[in-house]
Scaffold this motif. Sequence first.
Motif, PDB file in Angstrom:
ATOM      1  N   VAL A  23       0.828  -1.208   0.000  1.00 40.79           N
ATOM      2  CA  VAL A  23       0.000   0.000   0.000  1.00 40.79           C
ATOM      3  C   VAL A  23       0.860   1.254   0.000  1.00 40.79           C
ATOM      4  O   VAL A  23       2.062   1.205   0.225  1.00 40.79           O
ATOM      5  N   CYS A  24       0.202   2.382  -0.218  1.00 32.85           N
ATOM      6  CA  CYS A  24       0.848   3.681  -0.052  1.00 32.85           C
ATOM      7  C   CYS A  24       1.336   3.771   1.391  1.00 32.85           C
ATOM      8  O   CYS A  24       0.632   3.378   2.319  1.00 32.85           O
ATOM      9  N   LYS A  25       2.541   4.291   1.581  1.00 31.97           N
ATOM     10  CA  LYS A  25       3.116   4.358   2.925  1.00 31.97           C
ATOM     11  C   LYS A  25       2.764   5.679   3.631  1.00 31.97           C
ATOM     12  O   LYS A  25       3.135   5.895   4.766  1.00 31.97           O
ATOM     13  N   HIS A  26       2.094   6.593   2.922  1.00 35.82           N
ATOM     14  CA  HIS A  26       1.704   7.874   3.504  1.00 35.82           C
ATOM     15  C   HIS A  26       2.915   8.538   4.179  1.00 35.82           C
ATOM     16  O   HIS A  26       2.903   8.822   5.386  1.00 35.82           O
ATOM     17  N   CYS A  27       3.951   8.725   3.347  1.00 38.65           N
ATOM     18  CA  CYS A  27       5.247   9.241   3.815  1.00 38.65           C
ATOM     19  C   CYS A  27       5.090  10.601   4.497  1.00 38.65           C
ATOM     20  O   CYS A  27       4.279  11.429   4.075  1.00 38.65           O
ATOM     21  N   ALA A  30       6.529  13.402   1.341  1.00 40.79           N
ATOM     22  CA  ALA A  30       6.039  12.640   0.183  1.00 40.79           C
ATOM     23  C   ALA A  30       6.387  13.354  -1.125  1.00 40.79           C
ATOM     24  O   ALA A  30       5.868  14.438  -1.401  1.00 40.79           O
ATOM     25  N   ALA A  31       7.262  12.732  -1.908  1.00 43.97           N
ATOM     26  CA  ALA A  31       7.686  13.328  -3.176  1.00 43.97           C
ATOM     27  C   ALA A  31       6.527  13.429  -4.163  1.00 43.97           C
ATOM     28  O   ALA A  31       6.501  14.326  -5.009  1.00 43.97           O
ATOM     29  N   CYS A  32       5.557  12.528  -4.052  1.00 45.42           N
ATOM     30  CA  CYS A  32       4.414  12.576  -4.977  1.00 45.42           C
ATOM     31  C   CYS A  32       3.699  13.915  -4.866  1.00 45.42           C
ATOM     32  O   CYS A  32       3.222  14.469  -5.858  1.00 45.42           O
ATOM     33  N   THR A  48      -2.562  11.733   6.162  1.00 48.34           N
ATOM     34  CA  THR A  48      -2.427  10.766   5.070  1.00 48.34           C
ATOM     35  C   THR A  48      -2.310  11.507   3.730  1.00 48.34           C
ATOM     36  O   THR A  48      -2.513  12.716   3.662  1.00 48.34           O
ATOM     37  N   VAL A  49      -1.965  10.759   2.672  1.00 48.42           N
ATOM     38  CA  VAL A  49      -1.827  11.339   1.326  1.00 48.42           C
ATOM     39  C   VAL A  49      -2.885  10.705   0.427  1.00 48.42           C
ATOM     40  O   VAL A  49      -2.964   9.479   0.322  1.00 48.42           O
ATOM     41  N   VAL A  50      -3.687  11.568  -0.188  1.00 52.85           N
ATOM     42  CA  VAL A  50      -4.824  11.076  -0.979  1.00 52.85           C
ATOM     43  C   VAL A  50      -4.760  11.643  -2.389  1.00 52.85           C
ATOM     44  O   VAL A  50      -4.322  12.775  -2.593  1.00 52.85           O
ATOM     45  N   ALA A  65       8.049   9.418  -8.998  1.00 47.83           N
ATOM     46  CA  ALA A  65       8.437  10.164  -7.788  1.00 47.83           C
ATOM     47  C   ALA A  65       8.282   9.324  -6.531  1.00 47.83           C
ATOM     48  O   ALA A  65       8.960   9.570  -5.535  1.00 47.83           O
ATOM     49  N   CYS A  66       7.404   8.336  -6.563  1.00 50.37           N
ATOM     50  CA  CYS A  66       7.153   7.521  -5.367  1.00 50.37           C
ATOM     51  C   CYS A  66       8.283   6.512  -5.172  1.00 50.37           C
ATOM     52  O   CYS A  66       8.506   5.665  -6.039  1.00 50.37           O
ATOM     53  N   PRO A  67       8.993   6.576  -4.053  1.00 46.48           N
ATOM     54  CA  PRO A  67      10.110   5.640  -3.843  1.00 46.48           C
ATOM     55  C   PRO A  67       9.659   4.196  -3.656  1.00 46.48           C
ATOM     56  O   PRO A  67      10.468   3.280  -3.725  1.00 46.48           O
ATOM     57  N   TYR A  68       8.365   3.995  -3.419  1.00 49.60           N
ATOM     58  CA  TYR A  68       7.860   2.638  -3.176  1.00 49.60           C
ATOM     59  C   TYR A  68       7.120   2.058  -4.381  1.00 49.60           C
ATOM     60  O   TYR A  68       6.702   0.901  -4.358  1.00 49.60           O
ATOM     61  N   GLY A  69       6.917   2.862  -5.401  1.00 48.24           N
ATOM     62  CA  GLY A  69       6.259   2.352  -6.609  1.00 48.24           C
ATOM     63  C   GLY A  69       4.822   1.914  -6.383  1.00 48.24           C
ATOM     64  O   GLY A  69       4.367   0.930  -6.973  1.00 48.24           O
ATOM     65  N   VAL A  70       4.087   2.659  -5.555  1.00 49.73           N
ATOM     66  CA  VAL A  70       2.727   2.200  -5.238  1.00 49.73           C
ATOM     67  C   VAL A  70       1.638   2.898  -6.051  1.00 49.73           C
ATOM     68  O   VAL A  70       0.471   2.549  -5.938  1.00 49.73           O
ATOM     69  N   ILE A  71       2.012   3.902  -6.856  1.00 50.01           N
ATOM     70  CA  ILE A  71       0.974   4.609  -7.619  1.00 50.01           C
ATOM     71  C   ILE A  71       0.796   3.937  -8.980  1.00 50.01           C
ATOM     72  O   ILE A  71       1.761   3.668  -9.689  1.00 50.01           O
ATOM     73  N   GLU A  72      -0.444   3.675  -9.317  1.00 49.10           N
ATOM     74  CA  GLU A  72      -0.781   3.075 -10.620  1.00 49.10           C
ATOM     75  C   GLU A  72      -1.555   4.094 -11.438  1.00 49.10           C
ATOM     76  O   GLU A  72      -2.149   5.024 -10.892  1.00 49.10           O
ATOM     77  N   PHE A  81      -4.163   6.269  -9.256  1.00 44.53           N
ATOM     78  CA  PHE A  81      -4.919   5.763  -8.110  1.00 44.53           C
ATOM     79  C   PHE A  81      -3.982   5.004  -7.182  1.00 44.53           C
ATOM     80  O   PHE A  81      -2.949   4.499  -7.595  1.00 44.53           O
ATOM     81  N   LYS A  82      -4.348   5.006  -5.925  1.00 47.78           N
ATOM     82  CA  LYS A  82      -3.575   4.312  -4.894  1.00 47.78           C
ATOM     83  C   LYS A  82      -4.404   4.225  -3.626  1.00 47.78           C
ATOM     84  O   LYS A  82      -5.496   4.803  -3.557  1.00 47.78           O
ATOM     85  N   CYS A  83      -3.853   3.542  -2.621  1.00 49.38           N
ATOM     86  CA  CYS A  83      -4.509   3.458  -1.315  1.00 49.38           C
ATOM     87  C   CYS A  83      -4.680   4.852  -0.716  1.00 49.38           C
ATOM     88  O   CYS A  83      -3.754   5.659  -0.711  1.00 49.38           O
TER      89      CYS A  83
HETATM   90  S1  SF4 Z   1       2.339   7.597  -3.110  1.00 49.77           S
HETATM   91 FE1  SF4 Z   1       4.459   6.993  -2.631  1.00 49.77          FE
HETATM   92  S2  SF4 Z   1       5.540   8.958  -2.175  1.00 49.77           S
HETATM   93 FE2  SF4 Z   1       3.318   9.365  -2.071  1.00 49.77          FE
HETATM   94  S3  SF4 Z   1       2.831   9.116   0.125  1.00 49.77           S
HETATM   95 FE3  SF4 Z   1       2.404   7.131  -0.894  1.00 49.77          FE
HETATM   96  S4  SF4 Z   1       4.292   5.954  -0.648  1.00 49.77           S
HETATM   97 FE4  SF4 Z   1       4.822   8.096  -0.197  1.00 49.77          FE
END
Ligand code: SF4
Length: 210
Positions: A23-27, A30-32, A48-50, A65-72, A81-83
């Motif tokens: 899932v999104c880590k809600h950094c 957040a670079a996104c 959280t990041v939405v 930009a997402c270091p975790y690659g969770v955005i599709e 879209f993402k969590c």
């Molecule tokens: S989409 Fe990626 S960079 Fe943005 S908050 Fe979630 S994990 Fe972090």
Amino acid sequence: MCSRWPPRGAGSSELRWLMSSDVCKHCTHAACLDVCPTGSLFRTEFGTVVVQEDICNGCGYCVPACPYGVIEQRPDDGRAFKCTMCYDRLGEGQEPACAKACPTESIQFGPLAELRERAGARVAELHRAGVTDARLYGHDPADGVGGDGAFFLLLDEPEVYGLPPDPVVTTRDLPAMWKHAGAAALALLGVTAAAFAAGGRGLPGKGARR
Ligand code: SF4
Ligand code: SF4
């Protein structure tokens, strides 16, 4: 997620299951958010990041930009879209659906400090039970993204789960890059102005022909 252990070629074909939600880590940093040109991605009142799909223009800047690659991105129009950590449910005072539905309470929701304490106690318990590779991931506010709002208890190296071992905010160097670019542009402007001034002095005047 399933992984082979020891690794292929190390003399054993033993398999084990390693479970993790991608899932999104809600950094915290957040670079996104830094790269989204439309404000589609935003930080909520819950920290959280939405992503708002109705505002997203499908540019895709947030994906690398997402270091975790969770955005599709949607295959038809590219919208991201993402969590969202169930932003709508949080607004109603409810916990995210995954935490509510998980029958083993593997996914837990609550104040970060409390969760960190609970997870630390669980890791200590696992170590006492001989699971010495157990560790927390994303819990540390001093890490490269300022800590994650969604952190994990792993039973092996992060790479085994497909996670970066040392995630960093991918936009970390942008301010310094802009500063250098600005300095270079000013220097170029100065050189150009000097060249014009020198060229002006070298031009023959009308009276020089006589
Ligand atoms: S989409 Fe990626 S960079 Fe943005 S908050 Fe979630 S994990 Fe972090
Ligand atoms: S794809 Fe959407 S959410 Fe991602 S950066 Fe572009 S506008 Fe923002």
